[in-house]
Design a protein around this motif. Sequence first.
Motif, PDB file in Angstrom:
ATOM      1  N   LEU A 109      32.220  23.769   0.237  1.00 37.81           N
ATOM      2  CA  LEU A 109      32.116  24.912   1.147  1.00 37.81           C
ATOM      3  C   LEU A 109      31.442  24.518   2.458  1.00 37.81           C
ATOM      4  O   LEU A 109      31.940  24.829   3.537  1.00 37.81           O
ATOM      5  CB  LEU A 109      31.349  26.049   0.471  1.00 37.81           C
ATOM      6  CG  LEU A 109      31.946  26.539  -0.851  1.00 37.81           C
ATOM      7  CD1 LEU A 109      31.043  27.576  -1.489  1.00 37.81           C
ATOM      8  CD2 LEU A 109      33.342  27.109  -0.631  1.00 37.81           C
ATOM      9  N   THR A 110      30.307  23.849   2.361  1.00 35.76           N
ATOM     10  CA  THR A 110      29.557  23.417   3.537  1.00 35.76           C
ATOM     11  C   THR A 110      28.868  22.097   3.223  1.00 35.76           C
ATOM     12  O   THR A 110      28.375  21.906   2.109  1.00 35.76           O
ATOM     13  CB  THR A 110      28.482  24.456   3.939  1.00 35.76           C
ATOM     14  OG1 THR A 110      29.115  25.714   4.204  1.00 35.76           O
ATOM     15  CG2 THR A 110      27.725  24.025   5.194  1.00 35.76           C
ATOM     16  N   ALA A 111      28.853  21.197   4.200  1.00 36.45           N
ATOM     17  CA  ALA A 111      28.134  19.929   4.065  1.00 36.45           C
ATOM     18  C   ALA A 111      27.229  19.763   5.276  1.00 36.45           C
ATOM     19  O   ALA A 111      27.652  19.969   6.415  1.00 36.45           O
ATOM     20  CB  ALA A 111      29.105  18.759   3.959  1.00 36.45           C
ATOM     21  N   GLU A 112      25.973  19.376   5.022  1.00 40.53           N
ATOM     22  CA  GLU A 112      24.979  19.259   6.089  1.00 40.53           C
ATOM     23  C   GLU A 112      24.281  17.901   6.021  1.00 40.53           C
ATOM     24  O   GLU A 112      23.871  17.464   4.943  1.00 40.53           O
ATOM     25  CB  GLU A 112      23.916  20.360   5.970  1.00 40.53           C
ATOM     26  CG  GLU A 112      24.453  21.773   6.095  1.00 40.53           C
ATOM     27  CD  GLU A 112      23.375  22.815   5.840  1.00 40.53           C
ATOM     28  OE1 GLU A 112      23.606  23.987   6.191  1.00 40.53           O
ATOM     29  OE2 GLU A 112      22.317  22.464   5.267  1.00 40.53           O
ATOM     30  N   VAL A 175      33.070  15.211   4.667  1.00 39.98           N
ATOM     31  CA  VAL A 175      32.808  15.180   3.228  1.00 39.98           C
ATOM     32  C   VAL A 175      34.052  15.582   2.446  1.00 39.98           C
ATOM     33  O   VAL A 175      34.338  15.033   1.375  1.00 39.98           O
ATOM     34  CB  VAL A 175      31.606  16.081   2.885  1.00 39.98           C
ATOM     35  CG1 VAL A 175      31.440  16.207   1.374  1.00 39.98           C
ATOM     36  CG2 VAL A 175      30.332  15.515   3.506  1.00 39.98           C
ATOM     37  N   ARG A 176      34.806  16.545   2.960  1.00 38.14           N
ATOM     38  CA  ARG A 176      36.057  16.913   2.283  1.00 38.14           C
ATOM     39  C   ARG A 176      37.014  15.723   2.265  1.00 38.14           C
ATOM     40  O   ARG A 176      37.705  15.495   1.262  1.00 38.14           O
ATOM     41  CB  ARG A 176      36.695  18.105   2.997  1.00 38.14           C
ATOM     42  CG  ARG A 176      35.963  19.426   2.730  1.00 38.14           C
ATOM     43  CD  ARG A 176      36.541  20.568   3.543  1.00 38.14           C
ATOM     44  NE  ARG A 176      35.862  21.835   3.236  1.00 38.14           N
ATOM     45  CZ  ARG A 176      35.969  22.932   3.969  1.00 38.14           C
ATOM     46  NH1 ARG A 176      36.729  22.929   5.063  1.00 38.14           N
ATOM     47  NH2 ARG A 176      35.322  24.031   3.625  1.00 38.14           N
ATOM     48  N   PHE A 224      27.015  22.337  -0.328  1.00 39.35           N
ATOM     49  CA  PHE A 224      27.124  23.645  -0.981  1.00 39.35           C
ATOM     50  C   PHE A 224      28.552  23.730  -1.530  1.00 39.35           C
ATOM     51  O   PHE A 224      29.524  23.683  -0.772  1.00 39.35           O
ATOM     52  CB  PHE A 224      26.866  24.774   0.015  1.00 39.35           C
ATOM     53  CG  PHE A 224      25.447  24.812   0.531  1.00 39.35           C
ATOM     54  CD1 PHE A 224      24.509  25.647  -0.044  1.00 39.35           C
ATOM     55  CD2 PHE A 224      25.060  23.997   1.582  1.00 39.35           C
ATOM     56  CE1 PHE A 224      23.192  25.673   0.428  1.00 39.35           C
ATOM     57  CE2 PHE A 224      23.757  24.009   2.056  1.00 39.35           C
ATOM     58  CZ  PHE A 224      22.818  24.858   1.472  1.00 39.35           C
ATOM     59  N   THR A 225      28.670  23.831  -2.847  1.00 40.14           N
ATOM     60  CA  THR A 225      29.983  23.799  -3.486  1.00 40.14           C
ATOM     61  C   THR A 225      30.126  24.939  -4.480  1.00 40.14           C
ATOM     62  O   THR A 225      29.160  25.643  -4.803  1.00 40.14           O
ATOM     63  CB  THR A 225      30.220  22.461  -4.210  1.00 40.14           C
ATOM     64  OG1 THR A 225      29.394  22.413  -5.394  1.00 40.14           O
ATOM     65  CG2 THR A 225      29.877  21.278  -3.316  1.00 40.14           C
ATOM     66  N   ASP A 226      31.339  25.104  -4.969  1.00 36.50           N
ATOM     67  CA  ASP A 226      31.618  26.087  -6.018  1.00 36.50           C
ATOM     68  C   ASP A 226      32.551  25.447  -7.032  1.00 36.50           C
ATOM     69  O   ASP A 226      33.584  24.893  -6.656  1.00 36.50           O
ATOM     70  CB  ASP A 226      32.244  27.348  -5.429  1.00 36.50           C
ATOM     71  CG  ASP A 226      32.184  28.521  -6.399  1.00 36.50           C
ATOM     72  OD1 ASP A 226      32.803  28.421  -7.471  1.00 36.50           O
ATOM     73  OD2 ASP A 226      31.518  29.529  -6.095  1.00 36.50           O
ATOM     74  N   ASP A 227      32.178  25.513  -8.309  1.00 36.03           N
ATOM     75  CA  ASP A 227      33.002  24.881  -9.348  1.00 36.03           C
ATOM     76  C   ASP A 227      33.952  25.865 -10.033  1.00 36.03           C
ATOM     77  O   ASP A 227      34.625  25.523 -11.001  1.00 36.03           O
ATOM     78  CB  ASP A 227      32.122  24.180 -10.386  1.00 36.03           C
ATOM     79  CG  ASP A 227      31.221  25.142 -11.151  1.00 36.03           C
ATOM     80  OD1 ASP A 227      31.363  26.377 -10.964  1.00 36.03           O
ATOM     81  OD2 ASP A 227      30.365  24.674 -11.924  1.00 36.03           O
ATOM     82  N   GLY A 228      33.983  27.100  -9.537  1.00 32.57           N
ATOM     83  CA  GLY A 228      34.928  28.080 -10.070  1.00 32.57           C
ATOM     84  C   GLY A 228      34.489  28.774 -11.330  1.00 32.57           C
ATOM     85  O   GLY A 228      35.187  29.676 -11.816  1.00 32.57           O
ATOM     86  N   ARG A 229      33.344  28.393 -11.864  1.00 28.79           N
ATOM     87  CA  ARG A 229      32.872  29.029 -13.098  1.00 28.79           C
ATOM     88  C   ARG A 229      32.270  30.387 -12.777  1.00 28.79           C
ATOM     89  O   ARG A 229      31.366  30.508 -11.979  1.00 28.79           O
ATOM     90  CB  ARG A 229      31.821  28.166 -13.788  1.00 28.79           C
ATOM     91  CG  ARG A 229      32.370  26.889 -14.376  1.00 28.79           C
ATOM     92  CD  ARG A 229      31.248  25.938 -14.717  1.00 28.79           C
ATOM     93  NE  ARG A 229      30.261  26.519 -15.598  1.00 28.79           N
ATOM     94  CZ  ARG A 229      30.268  26.436 -16.933  1.00 28.79           C
ATOM     95  NH1 ARG A 229      31.222  25.768 -17.528  1.00 28.79           N
ATOM     96  NH2 ARG A 229      29.319  26.967 -17.662  1.00 28.79           N
ATOM     97  N   ARG A 230      32.764  31.428 -13.404  1.00 31.49           N
ATOM     98  CA  ARG A 230      32.222  32.763 -13.223  1.00 31.49           C
ATOM     99  C   ARG A 230      32.082  33.432 -14.577  1.00 31.49           C
ATOM    100  O   ARG A 230      32.844  33.176 -15.500  1.00 31.49           O
ATOM    101  CB  ARG A 230      33.129  33.601 -12.319  1.00 31.49           C
ATOM    102  CG  ARG A 230      33.007  33.221 -10.840  1.00 31.49           C
ATOM    103  CD  ARG A 230      31.619  33.606 -10.326  1.00 31.49           C
ATOM    104  NE  ARG A 230      31.440  33.217  -8.926  1.00 31.49           N
ATOM    105  CZ  ARG A 230      30.869  32.096  -8.528  1.00 31.49           C
ATOM    106  NH1 ARG A 230      30.453  31.226  -9.428  1.00 31.49           N
ATOM    107  NH2 ARG A 230      30.708  31.825  -7.248  1.00 31.49           N
ATOM    108  N   GLY A 231      31.139  34.334 -14.663  1.00 22.91           N
ATOM    109  CA  GLY A 231      30.854  34.963 -15.947  1.00 22.91           C
ATOM    110  C   GLY A 231      31.565  36.295 -16.116  1.00 22.91           C
ATOM    111  O   GLY A 231      32.504  36.626 -15.401  1.00 22.91           O
ATOM    112  N   ALA A 232      31.101  37.071 -17.078  1.00 23.06           N
ATOM    113  CA  ALA A 232      31.697  38.366 -17.386  1.00 23.06           C
ATOM    114  C   ALA A 232      31.428  39.347 -16.261  1.00 23.06           C
ATOM    115  O   ALA A 232      30.477  39.218 -15.499  1.00 23.06           O
ATOM    116  CB  ALA A 232      31.128  38.896 -18.712  1.00 23.06           C
ATOM    117  N   SER A 233      32.280  40.366 -16.185  1.00 25.60           N
ATOM    118  CA  SER A 233      32.171  41.325 -15.089  1.00 25.60           C
ATOM    119  C   SER A 233      31.282  42.503 -15.475  1.00 25.60           C
ATOM    120  O   SER A 233      31.677  43.652 -15.388  1.00 25.60           O
ATOM    121  CB  SER A 233      33.567  41.825 -14.699  1.00 25.60           C
ATOM    122  OG  SER A 233      34.236  42.373 -15.827  1.00 25.60           O
ATOM    123  N   LEU A 234      30.081  42.223 -15.945  1.00 28.16           N
ATOM    124  CA  LEU A 234      29.103  43.272 -16.190  1.00 28.16           C
ATOM    125  C   LEU A 234      28.356  43.552 -14.901  1.00 28.16           C
ATOM    126  O   LEU A 234      28.372  42.765 -13.967  1.00 28.16           O
ATOM    127  CB  LEU A 234      28.127  42.839 -17.288  1.00 28.16           C
ATOM    128  CG  LEU A 234      28.705  42.744 -18.701  1.00 28.16           C
ATOM    129  CD1 LEU A 234      27.617  42.374 -19.686  1.00 28.16           C
ATOM    130  CD2 LEU A 234      29.374  44.025 -19.123  1.00 28.16           C
TER     131      LEU A 234
END
Length: 375
Positions: A109-112, A175-176, A224-234
């Motif tokens: 997402l972002t590299a610094e 970085v990408r 700053f990255t995201d691995d796509g893991r997300r939890g339940a929608s509570l």
Amino acid sequence: MLGTILLLLALAKPACLSPAGAASRRAEALKRLLEVFGMEDPPPPPAHFKQPPQYMVDLFNTVANADGVTKNPDILEGNTVRSFLDKTHGEKMRFLFVLSSVAKNEKILTAELHLFRLRTRAADGPKRHHFCQVSVYQVLEKGEPDAPGGKKLLAARLVSLQGSGWEVFAITQAVRDWTKDESSNQGLLVTVQGLSGTPLDPPPLQFASGRDHHESKKPMLVLFTDDGRRGASLPMASFPDLQPQAPVLPAKMSVPKLTGPRSTRSLDRLQPCQRHPLSVDFEEIGWSGWIISPRGYNAYHCKGSCPFPLGENMRPTNHATVQSIINALKLSEGVSSPCCVPDKLYSINLLYFDDDENVVLKQYDDMVAGSCGCH
């Protein structure tokens, strides 16, 4: 969440199993727990004592409480922050960061680039000027970066010659490129020029290097990255109801013991649905060598009955209310009463050393039962 709780409880040594069976059960539980944390194997502890970068410690403290529970859910971009120290160990204006620990499924997402600007002596600065231009280049030709096509400009700006402190440059595209093709990573080149664009030799502005300066001032790349893991929608929120209802580590993990008078056990089952402490101690699990913070956290768990009629304090869903009525009136066979389960789940944050001894801040969803209800 309930599956996670059961796994944590399974880590304790059950008295009814043989030593071999208990060891096998513990190994399987640890393997499943690693899967919850998105890992195949636990990273080895650093070979020597290492101080994590202060930036990463400060970021953890901004995002999370002392027990790791998220207090500012909107600060992080993505769910992972990775820090890398410079590997050149010498060249003051050349930097190289090894990114092999970044997973293929992580979205950059972002590299610094973080560089610590050293205090400039008065005699070193160009006369009548208080600023100089700092440029950051992606090196394309390692042996000849100054040749035509040898480098690509990533960021440039005026930097004050007064004082000292951290300077941050965005280098996301480079970085990408590196994560797509590891062989293209030839490092970074930083130049210092006067306001007219002419090179200054020696440069009046110096940055701390990885070899000559204190650990806390070393050049650093932050992703700053995201691995796509997300939890339940509570329901998600900040954590006003997690201030402290119970100590962070009120008790060691253990399998509930069904001892004592039968009337005591029956009374326990008749208690209304509510939240109870559930301590997760990383030292007891054997993870304290690579986890920096927290040392453990309170996952909480839900326990108790959901008797008819369900009051508002039980936080029932409409479905649970109807199920409770059907069960109480025996209108259908095989319909049980509603269950006491988490109806709010919160995330925790871990600050840890990865396989390459880089420091990582990672946020994990659905790790703490914020409140309980009858569902």
